[in-house]
Structures are given as structure tokens and as C-alpha cells.
Design an enzyme around this catalytic site. Structure first.
Site, PDB file in Angstrom:
ATOM      1  N   HIS A  56      66.351 -29.957  19.272  1.00 12.65           N
ATOM      2  CA  HIS A  56      65.278 -30.395  20.050  1.00 12.65           C
ATOM      3  C   HIS A  56      64.262 -29.408  20.165  1.00 12.65           C
ATOM      4  O   HIS A  56      64.373 -28.630  21.021  1.00 12.65           O
ATOM      5  CB  HIS A  56      65.860 -31.023  21.365  1.00 12.65           C
ATOM      6  CG  HIS A  56      64.953 -31.757  22.356  1.00 12.65           C
ATOM      7  ND1 HIS A  56      64.986 -33.035  22.785  1.00 12.65           N
ATOM      8  CD2 HIS A  56      63.525 -31.340  22.503  1.00 12.65           C
ATOM      9  CE1 HIS A  56      63.952 -33.499  23.440  1.00 12.65           C
ATOM     10  NE2 HIS A  56      62.899 -32.301  23.192  1.00 12.65           N
ATOM     11  N   HIS A  58      59.603 -28.918  20.030  1.00  8.58           N
ATOM     12  CA  HIS A  58      58.396 -29.618  19.805  1.00  8.58           C
ATOM     13  C   HIS A  58      57.562 -28.857  18.884  1.00  8.58           C
ATOM     14  O   HIS A  58      56.804 -27.896  19.298  1.00  8.58           O
ATOM     15  CB  HIS A  58      57.477 -30.180  20.754  1.00  8.58           C
ATOM     16  CG  HIS A  58      58.286 -31.050  21.986  1.00  8.58           C
ATOM     17  ND1 HIS A  58      58.176 -32.224  22.086  1.00  8.58           N
ATOM     18  CD2 HIS A  58      59.619 -30.760  22.667  1.00  8.58           C
ATOM     19  CE1 HIS A  58      58.869 -32.949  22.723  1.00  8.58           C
ATOM     20  NE2 HIS A  58      59.745 -31.986  23.246  1.00  8.58           N
ATOM     21  N   GLN A 151      54.741 -39.191  23.198  1.00  7.39           N
ATOM     22  CA  GLN A 151      54.292 -38.390  24.470  1.00  7.39           C
ATOM     23  C   GLN A 151      53.730 -39.232  25.763  1.00  7.39           C
ATOM     24  O   GLN A 151      54.138 -38.818  26.915  1.00  7.39           O
ATOM     25  CB  GLN A 151      53.627 -37.298  24.322  1.00  7.39           C
ATOM     26  CG  GLN A 151      53.191 -36.386  25.498  1.00  7.39           C
ATOM     27  CD  GLN A 151      54.536 -35.684  25.792  1.00  7.39           C
ATOM     28  OE1 GLN A 151      55.004 -34.799  25.101  1.00  7.39           O
ATOM     29  NE2 GLN A 151      55.009 -36.084  27.130  1.00  7.39           N
ATOM     30  N   HIS A 209      63.615 -38.823  25.003  1.00  7.47           N
ATOM     31  CA  HIS A 209      63.394 -37.939  26.254  1.00  7.47           C
ATOM     32  C   HIS A 209      63.526 -38.935  27.348  1.00  7.47           C
ATOM     33  O   HIS A 209      62.784 -39.838  27.883  1.00  7.47           O
ATOM     34  CB  HIS A 209      62.025 -37.463  26.504  1.00  7.47           C
ATOM     35  CG  HIS A 209      61.475 -36.409  25.526  1.00  7.47           C
ATOM     36  ND1 HIS A 209      61.427 -36.276  24.162  1.00  7.47           N
ATOM     37  CD2 HIS A 209      61.165 -35.133  25.810  1.00  7.47           C
ATOM     38  CE1 HIS A 209      61.200 -35.281  23.768  1.00  7.47           C
ATOM     39  NE2 HIS A 209      60.983 -34.291  24.892  1.00  7.47           N
ATOM     40  N   GLU A 212      63.530 -37.281  32.401  1.00  7.56           N
ATOM     41  CA  GLU A 212      63.146 -35.958  32.626  1.00  7.56           C
ATOM     42  C   GLU A 212      62.304 -35.794  33.849  1.00  7.56           C
ATOM     43  O   GLU A 212      61.042 -35.589  33.808  1.00  7.56           O
ATOM     44  CB  GLU A 212      62.335 -35.405  31.310  1.00  7.56           C
ATOM     45  CG  GLU A 212      62.255 -33.862  31.127  1.00  7.56           C
ATOM     46  CD  GLU A 212      61.395 -33.335  30.123  1.00  7.56           C
ATOM     47  OE1 GLU A 212      60.998 -34.119  29.388  1.00  7.56           O
ATOM     48  OE2 GLU A 212      61.458 -32.032  29.936  1.00  7.56           O
ATOM     49  N   ASP A 308      63.859 -26.672  23.001  1.00  6.27           N
ATOM     50  CA  ASP A 308      62.707 -27.547  23.545  1.00  6.27           C
ATOM     51  C   ASP A 308      61.142 -27.116  23.129  1.00  6.27           C
ATOM     52  O   ASP A 308      60.582 -27.800  22.446  1.00  6.27           O
ATOM     53  CB  ASP A 308      62.863 -27.843  25.009  1.00  6.27           C
ATOM     54  CG  ASP A 308      62.187 -29.060  25.355  1.00  6.27           C
ATOM     55  OD1 ASP A 308      61.786 -30.028  24.425  1.00  6.27           O
ATOM     56  OD2 ASP A 308      61.992 -29.466  26.670  1.00  6.27           O
TER      57      ASP A 308
END
Ligand code: 17E
Ligand code: FE2
Length: 415
Positions: A56, A58, A151, A209, A212, A308
Site C-alpha cells: 500500500h 501512493h 481520493q 481506504h 481512516e 503508505d
């Protein structure tokens, strides 16, 4: 390639590993140390371990911290805002050079499999297109899965659903979601149902996601797990973060675990990221904000660790070293017993492989691709304690990275 004097996880003997045509052809125990011949590689009693996995990260946002502004509050929400300011500056060239730098960092630290999120809340989809192109370009060097990640919301961002479908048509490997960030609980629930529907329509994996946020009322995990169960998709579904679970009432959690176990979904925790981003609205006591890794693991539910971020609007450290993430994770989740240490590497190797659905081609076994790292230590415990660099990374029988062990030149030893 022929390796001698290697150790393997959970075994005390020394091993010989034989590789032909990129595949392990023999794994044999030795009766004692062997003198390596010129054409053999001497592992020197060090641990040969299946490659690290970064499940995971980005990559589209990697190496952009501070551009154009820093995340001063350290919250997830300011991160999303700062990234929103960086997004209009994205170009293929900009993404390429940052992603290649980050991939090299990962490869240099023994990572051979990556699952990256690509933000689809962008009408140009430049991040997603570039990541899919790089995935295909570098397929002989590193395995990459791309998650189409909305996102700013699958249903709350204008055109979010259409952009998601476009991303899946372009070739994203997995459908993502962000239910806790949708405008309402109802949109969050609807987004989870839509994610599963799209995964079935396009035959893709799912990585959401999920929850969170330090809000004990953020309960989208139950929706995701239930949808996965009812559609018999569990092993192909991952819930990332699930930090709200840290704050769930214990009675609710106990009931929830029954569903989680039945659903067979996977979990990814990002301990360094979450210890930084979560608890930001607390004074003292301050929640750790990492999901219940110890309890999930004890219940037989698959859970792994990820970084992450590497120097992005959410987290301005990070270096591609999964052993660092593992070290933090074990501390934060209080998995500090002898048994925990003895199998710790599973959290950044085998468990991650199950999450990525790559178990058929992962692991040191005869007939599987000959991919492994040589680590500074002889077992999980010593590798974790040493926090050493990866000495050798072999992929499909080819050495892709090798380094000299660090050495003190002028020892300060006493006695
Ligand atoms: N986006 C998000 O929603 N959460 C994160 N932890 C990162 C990006 C890094
Ligand atoms: Fe993330």
C-alpha cells in the site's frame, strides 16, 4: 545459480538452493557448513527470505512533500487539501521521474512487489495512466498493481463514478474507495456497494481506504466485509487502514470479528502513517490510531504492514525500508512477545502476498520463481533486531541488487 549455507525462516538447518531458468529446482538441507565453490554463492548462514512486499503506497504523490505547501497540522484532511493543490501541477514527466526514483528506493531495499494507489479524482487521470504505463514498462524488474483510488470520493466528487470506470477500462488492477470521506453515511455505504459491483463487472481486486478516521461511528468496514461475503469475493478484497477499529467499542468489535473472519477479507495497516495522522484531534490521552493488528492476527484474519507514503503531503519521512515499518508496527500494536518476533517477517512478506493474491508465484519453494532477499540475520528475530540493509535481492534467478554490509572502519570497542 546455486546458493549454499542459507538459512530459511522457521528452520534451524543450513540449506542449499538450486535455481534453473529462473525457478527454484531444489531446496536441500545441509548436514553442516559447506565450502562454496567458485560458481556457488555463499550465503554465510544468513537468512534467505521471500522478497519484501509494499502492499500500500501512493506512488503518484511520492516525493511531493512541501509542494506547494507543507501539511502543518499533520491530519489526513490537510494532507488531502495539500495534495489537491499539487494535483493541478501533475504531468506525465513529473510523475515518471518521481515514481522511478521511488521504485529504485524500494528495489534497493528488497521490495519486489508493490501495490500502489492512483488518485482518480482528477479528470485527466494522468496519475493513473502513468502508473499503469510504468507497471507495464517495468514488469520484468518489479511487479506492480495499480488501485484506482477516488481520493475525493467515489460518489461525492463530481464525475467520480465515471472516472472510476474509465480507470478500470484503462487497466487498473483494483477498485478503491474512501467511504469515511464521502459526504454522508449513506453515500459511504452506497460507495462500498458500488466498489464491489465494479469489481465483479470488471473482474478486478478491491482495496478500500476504509474508516481512516478516529471516529468510532465510522462503520464502513462491516459494509465492505458483508458485501465481500455475500458475493464470495473475500480473498480478493482488502480493507486498508481501518483505524476507526482502534476506537470501536469492544462489544461491537467482538461481533464484527465474526463477520470479518467469515468474509475472509485481508487487512493492511500502515503503522508509521497512522501513528502520525491519527489522534490529531485528541489532547491526552492520545489514541494510537492503528487498527487491531494483534487481535486480527490472533483471530486468523490476514493482516500485513505497509508504508503508505514516502515524502508526500501526508507523511514527510519514509525510505522504502519495510523493516522500519515492521519495527514501528510491532511496537505500536504491542506485538512484542517472543512468539511475535519469531514470525514477525510474515507481516511484510507472506501475509502481504496473500493480500495481493500472488501466493501462487511467491515464496521459497521448488517450482516457484526464484525470488528472494538475503537478510542481515539468521531468523526473523535477529533480522528484526539488526535492522540491517538487504544484502542481495534475486528476482527470477537474476541478481537485481547487491550491497556490501556496512562496516565500522575505526572500531570504538573497549575491553
Ligand atoms: N490518501 C488518503 O486518503 N490516506 C492516506 N493515508 C494517504 C493518501 C497517504
Ligand atoms: Fe493510503
Amino acid at each position: 545459480m546455486h546458493i549454499v549455507n542459507a538459512r530459511l525462516r522457521q528452520r534451524s538447518e543450513l540449506f542449499e538452493l538450486k535455481i534453473d531458468n529462473g525457478v527454484f529446482t531444489a531446496i536441500e538441507t545441509q548436514t553442516g557448513p559447506i565450502e562454496a565453490s567458485a560458481d556457488q554463492l555463499d550465503a554465510g548462514g544468513k537468512l534467505a527470505c521471500a522478497p519484501f512486499i509494499e502492499p500500500h503506497i501512493h506512488l503518484d504523490a511520492a516525493l511531493t512533500a512541501g509542494e506547494p505547501a507543507w501539511n502543518e497540522s499533520g491530519t489526513l484532511f490537510e494532507g488531502i487539501e495539500r495534495w489537491g493543490e499539487r494535483k493541478p501541477m501533475l504531468s506525465e514527466a513529473d510523475i515518471r521521474q518521481r515514481v522511478i526514483k521511488t521504485l529504485n528506493l524500494l528495489i534497493g531495499n528488497g521490495v519486489q512487489f508493490v501495490r500502489t494507489h492512483a488518485d482518480t479524482s482528477d479528470p485527466s487521470l494522468v496519475g493513473l495512466k502513468t502508473l499503469c504505463a510504468l507497471r507495464d514498462e517495468f514488469k520484468d524488474k518489479i511487479d506492480i498493481q495499480v488501485v484506482a483510488f477516488p481520493q475525493d470520493g467515489l460518489l461525492s466528487y463530481p464525475g467520480g463514478d465515471r472516472l472510476m470506470e474509465e480507470a478500470l477500462e484503462i487497466g487498473a488492477d483494483a477498485v478503491g474507495g474512501i467511504p469515511h470521506f464521502e459526504y454522508t453515511r449513506e453515500l459511504g455505504v452506497a460507495s462500498m456497494k458500488r466498489v464491489i459491483e465494479l469489481a465483479m463487472k470488471y473482474d478486478r481486486l478491491v482495496d478500500v481506504h476504509c474508516d481512516e478516521i478516529d471516529d468510532p461511528n465510522s462503520r464502513f468496514l462491516e459494509v465492505l466485509a458483508c458485501e465481500a461475503l455475500f458475493n464470495d469475493l473475500g480473498a480478493r478484497v482488502t480493507a486498508s487502514h481501518t483505524v476507526a477499529m482502534h476506537s470501536y467499542d469492544n462489544a461491537y468489535c467482538s461481533k464484527l470479528f465474526r463477520l470479518l473472519k467469515q468474509s475472509n477479507i485481508n487487512f493492511i495497516a500502515c503503522p508509521t502513517e497512522s501513528i502520525h495522522l491519527q489522534g490529531r484531534f485528541d489532547t491526552y490521552p492520545k489514541r494510537r490510531g492503528v487498527t487491531r493488528v494483534k487481535e486480527l492476527d490472533a483471530a486468523g484474519i490476514n493482516v500485513c504492514f505497509a508504508e503508505d507514503s514516502i515524502f508526500d503531503p501526508w507523511y514527510s519521512l519514509g525510505n522504502g525500508k519495510l523493516l522500519r515499518t515492521l519495527d514501528f508496527g510491532l511496537h505500536i500494536c504491542q506485538m512484542m512477545g517472543y512468539k511475535d518476533f519469531s514470525k514477525a517477517l510474515s507481516l511484510v512478506t507472506d501475509n502481504s502476498a496473500r493480500t495481493l493474491n500472488i501466493e501462487d508465484r511467491y515464496g521459497i519453494e521448488v517450482g516457484k520463481p526464484a525470488s528472494f532477499n538475503l537478510l542481515e540475520g539468521e531468523d526473523d528475530y535477529s533480522v528484526l533486531r539488526n535492522q540491517g540493509d538487504v544484502l542481495l535481492s534475486v528476482r527470477h534467478g537474476e541478481t537485481i541488487m547487491q550491497r556490501e554490509p556496512a562496516k565500522i572502519v575505526t572500531p570504538p570497542w573497549i575491553g
